[in-house]
Design a protein around this motif. Structure first.
Motif, PDB file in Angstrom:
ATOM      1  N   GLN A  76       1.188  -1.043  -0.154  1.00  0.00           N
ATOM      2  CA  GLN A  76      -0.081  -0.023   0.394  1.00  0.00           C
ATOM      3  C   GLN A  76       0.602   1.034   0.120  1.00  0.00           C
ATOM      4  OE1 GLN A  76      -3.099   0.026   3.286  1.00  0.00           O
ATOM      5  NE2 GLN A  76      -3.483  -2.169   2.579  1.00  0.00           N
ATOM      6  N   ILE A  77       1.539   1.167   0.969  1.00  0.00           N
ATOM      7  CA  ILE A  77       3.222   2.310   0.934  1.00  0.00           C
ATOM      8  C   ILE A  77       4.078   2.425  -0.251  1.00  0.00           C
ATOM      9  CG2 ILE A  77       2.595   2.838   3.108  1.00  0.00           C
ATOM     10  CD1 ILE A  77       5.380   1.648   3.839  1.00  0.00           C
ATOM     11  N   ASN A  78       4.055   1.851  -1.187  1.00  0.00           N
ATOM     12  CA  ASN A  78       4.679   1.075  -1.949  1.00  0.00           C
ATOM     13  C   ASN A  78       6.252   1.631  -1.762  1.00  0.00           C
ATOM     14  OD1 ASN A  78       5.237   1.058  -4.454  1.00  0.00           O
ATOM     15  ND2 ASN A  78       5.674   3.330  -5.422  1.00  0.00           N
ATOM     16  N   MET A  79       6.696   0.802  -0.389  1.00  0.00           N
ATOM     17  CA  MET A  79       7.887   1.123   0.128  1.00  0.00           C
ATOM     18  C   MET A  79       8.198  -0.128   0.909  1.00  0.00           C
ATOM     19  SD  MET A  79       7.724   3.913   2.645  1.00  0.00           S
ATOM     20  CE  MET A  79       9.578   4.370   2.648  1.00  0.00           C
ATOM     21  N   PRO A  80       9.517  -0.682   1.153  1.00  0.00           N
ATOM     22  CA  PRO A  80      10.270  -2.229   1.808  1.00  0.00           C
ATOM     23  C   PRO A  80       9.778  -1.214   2.817  1.00  0.00           C
ATOM     24  CG  PRO A  80      11.606  -1.500   1.085  1.00  0.00           C
ATOM     25  CD  PRO A  80      10.757  -0.118   0.190  1.00  0.00           C
ATOM     26  N   ILE A  81       9.529  -2.056   4.115  1.00  0.00           N
ATOM     27  CA  ILE A  81       9.138  -2.412   5.582  1.00  0.00           C
ATOM     28  C   ILE A  81      10.637  -2.838   5.930  1.00  0.00           C
ATOM     29  CG2 ILE A  81       7.696  -2.214   7.546  1.00  0.00           C
ATOM     30  CD1 ILE A  81       5.590  -1.974   6.120  1.00  0.00           C
ATOM     31  N   ASP A  82      11.105  -2.231   7.067  1.00  0.00           N
ATOM     32  CA  ASP A  82      12.474  -2.653   7.794  1.00  0.00           C
ATOM     33  C   ASP A  82      12.632  -2.592   9.000  1.00  0.00           C
ATOM     34  OD1 ASP A  82      13.341   0.041   7.666  1.00  0.00           O
ATOM     35  OD2 ASP A  82      14.657  -0.207   6.586  1.00  0.00           O
ATOM     36  N   ARG A  83      11.577  -1.613   9.537  1.00  0.00           N
ATOM     37  CA  ARG A  83      11.512  -0.908  10.981  1.00  0.00           C
ATOM     38  C   ARG A  83      10.409  -1.413  11.730  1.00  0.00           C
ATOM     39  NH1 ARG A  83      16.931   0.636  11.857  1.00  0.00           N
ATOM     40  NH2 ARG A  83      16.330   1.222  14.061  1.00  0.00           N
ATOM     41  N   VAL A  84       9.657  -1.371  12.566  1.00  0.00           N
ATOM     42  CA  VAL A  84       8.790  -1.739  13.216  1.00  0.00           C
ATOM     43  C   VAL A  84       8.481  -1.312  15.008  1.00  0.00           C
ATOM     44  CG1 VAL A  84       7.474  -3.320  11.907  1.00  0.00           C
ATOM     45  CG2 VAL A  84       8.743  -3.918  13.685  1.00  0.00           C
ATOM     46  N   ASN A  85       6.740  -0.880  15.208  1.00  0.00           N
ATOM     47  CA  ASN A  85       7.200  -0.529  16.901  1.00  0.00           C
ATOM     48  C   ASN A  85       6.554  -1.586  17.044  1.00  0.00           C
ATOM     49  OD1 ASN A  85       9.166   1.977  17.334  1.00  0.00           O
ATOM     50  ND2 ASN A  85       7.264   2.708  16.674  1.00  0.00           N
ATOM     51  N   VAL A  86       6.021  -1.858  17.918  1.00  0.00           N
ATOM     52  CA  VAL A  86       5.758  -3.840  18.545  1.00  0.00           C
ATOM     53  C   VAL A  86       4.881  -3.987  19.834  1.00  0.00           C
ATOM     54  CG1 VAL A  86       7.398  -5.121  19.132  1.00  0.00           C
ATOM     55  CG2 VAL A  86       5.843  -6.001  17.670  1.00  0.00           C
ATOM     56  N   SER A  87       4.150  -4.141  20.280  1.00  0.00           N
ATOM     57  CA  SER A  87       2.994  -4.198  20.900  1.00  0.00           C
ATOM     58  C   SER A  87       3.800  -5.546  21.900  1.00  0.00           C
ATOM     59  CB  SER A  87       1.395  -4.350  21.320  1.00  0.00           C
ATOM     60  OG  SER A  87       0.820  -5.252  20.485  1.00  0.00           O
ATOM     61  N   PHE A  88       3.358  -5.545  22.943  1.00  0.00           N
ATOM     62  CA  PHE A  88       3.474  -6.523  23.911  1.00  0.00           C
ATOM     63  C   PHE A  88       1.873  -6.625  24.797  1.00  0.00           C
ATOM     64  CE2 PHE A  88       5.570  -8.155  27.698  1.00  0.00           C
ATOM     65  CZ  PHE A  88       6.194  -9.650  26.861  1.00  0.00           C
TER      66      PHE A  88
END
Length: 463
Positions: A76-88
């Motif tokens: 959808q954003i037309n770019m690779p994703i390599d970093r995330v903020n994740v829930s715990f």
């Protein structure tokens, strides 16, 4: 027309008991010069047997679900994703209060942010059981020498700096499983944040947090509570009863299959039995070769109301235990997917005695089609994780997770000894020829023979 504030795109990844969702967004400034979140991509899939009571129990299933939603958002954003903020999350999460302090070497200088960082780092080294891990260390009130209840110590003079802390711990294996899920999708973990704290970033106002508010995040596997007072987190609790408990109650009470109970909850779920007549019936398909079963919608509402009353009673007991009864002028804010059940607000108001109860929706979203998708309490955590890329839980501290552990790489590594270089034997014809030497006679043999010739040799005749 909104204008972008920087070019960075932040991705929030919410790993829940019933769903995994990812939201990508960036900070923009709207035509009123207000900072809002522009939602660029949204991905969601159902979680099947990967997470229980908020904890990852099957890494492979969770990895697969994460891969699906990350790919969906990336397209959808037309770019690779390599970093995330994740829930715990998890019913094993525990918050304890602790006190720590340091002695500064330069009493004449003002306290700096580096001193607070030093104190925080020490608190992350607090001794805890080997099977536990410290997820967050969050300060409440600071002390400088003999002065107490200080909100912001930076700029003050003093030798001894201390604070009261909320130390949030969890099972080490559960935290490790979350990191495995992220790394096995070839992603870098920027921040791992307790779900209810992320939800607070998206649904609470600064005014509520200052006045005193209890945020109740009712998800699929757990209900989490966070109490804020004077803009500071004061108390955290997690209960192992939530949306799935309602589904189980409906299944047992109506004697139907779990999937059918979940559908009844979603389509007809209400906590107000008086809204239904005794002749309002839903035909639920039976097993193979069995006739359909009639279920009274009023009975479903009675079951939901009873369970929500129990959850509200636990919340009230926890508010009493925290010591903030009567101090929460902002009342209760309910969020999470279960908060959408009709009639939930009056139940929590009656049981807890709170005058103000509202359902919390993600706020300050730039209007577009994808913002409409995530403008639901079920997305509060995912949207809050995106906000975590632009604002902090506590303005007084530089980090909310252990800096040492943040750099830890969970990729499996095997310690290996250096492998020696292979020796390749060359064919003899490729080796340079060795000079011919008399066998058994070296350089020193020849030198001795020259200096001390044997008797009878030609050299001896000239003596």
């Amino acid at each position: 027309m909104a204008t972008s504030v920087g070019e960075s795109v932040v991705v929030g990844l919410d790993i829940g008991s019933t769903k995994v969702c990812a939201v990508a967004g960036r900070l923009v400034r709207n035509n009123k010069n207000q900072e809002t979140l522009e939602v660029l991509g949204v991905g969601r899939t159902r979680m099947n047997d990967g997470v229980a009571k908020g904890s990852v129990v099957n890494v492979n299933n969770a990895v697969s679900a994460i891969h699906q939603v990350i790919d969906e958002v990336a397209s959808q954003i037309n770019m690779p994703i390599d970093r995330v903020n994740v829930s715990f999350n998890g019913s094993h999460v525990v918050s304890v209060k602790s006190t720590g302090n340091i002695t500064r070497s330069s009493a004449g200088d003002e306290i700096q942010k580096e001193d607070i960082d030093h104190l925080l780092n020490d608190m992350y080294r607090t001794a805890i059981p080997a099977d536990k891990e410290i997820i967050h260390v969050l300060p409440m009130d600071f002390t400088v020498d003999s002065e107490v209840n200080i909100d912001q110590p930076v700029g003050r003079n003093g030798v001894k700096l201390g604070a009261d802390f909320q130390i949030i711990t969890a099972q080490a294996n559960a935290a490790r499983n979350v990191r495995k899920c992220v790394v096995r999708n070839e992603l870098t973990l920027d921040t791992m944040m307790l779900s209810v704290l992320a939800s607070g970033l998206s649904v609470l106002t600064e005014e509520e947090k200052y006045a005193g508010v209890a945020l109740i995040d009712i998800g699929g596997g757990t209900t989490q509570m966070a109490i804020y007072y004077r803009n500071v987190l004061r108390h955290v609790a997690v209960f192992p009863w939530a949306g799935n408990s309602l589904t189980s109650d409906i299944q047992l009470g109506c004697k139907i299959m779990p999937e059918q109970a979940e559908q009844l909850k979603k389509k007809f779920g209400s906590a107000v039995p008086a809204d239904f007549n005794l002749n309002q019936v839903v035909a639920v398909p039976g097993l193979s070769n069995k006739k359909p079963k009639d279920v009274l919608i009023k009975n479903v509402a009675i079951i939901i109301e009873d369970r929500l009353r129990e959850i509200a009673a636990m919340v009230q007991a926890e508010i009493l235990r925290s010591g903030y009864e009567g101090k929460l002028l902002g009342g209760l804010v309910l969020t999470g997917g279960t908060a959408m059940i009709s009639g939930i607000e009056p139940i929590f108001g009656r049981v807890t005695g709170a005058e103000e109860v509202r359902v919390g929706y993600p706020e300050h979203l730039e209007p577009n089609g994808r913002a409409d998708l995530v403008g639901d309490p079920a997305y509060a955590t995912a949207v809050g994780l995106v906000w975590a890329g632009y604002k902090t839980l506590d303005r007084r501290i530089s980090f909310i997770s252990d800096p040492v552990r943040a750099k830890y790489n969970e990729r499996p590594t095997v310690e290996r000894r250096p492998t020696p270089e292979p020796v390749v034997e060359k064919p003899e014809q490729m080796l340079p020829p060795e000079p011919e030497r008399p066998q058994g006679e070296g350089f020193f043999d020849r030198l001795l023979k020259t200096l001390f010739p044997p008797k009878g040799s030609p050299t001896d005749t000239y003596e």
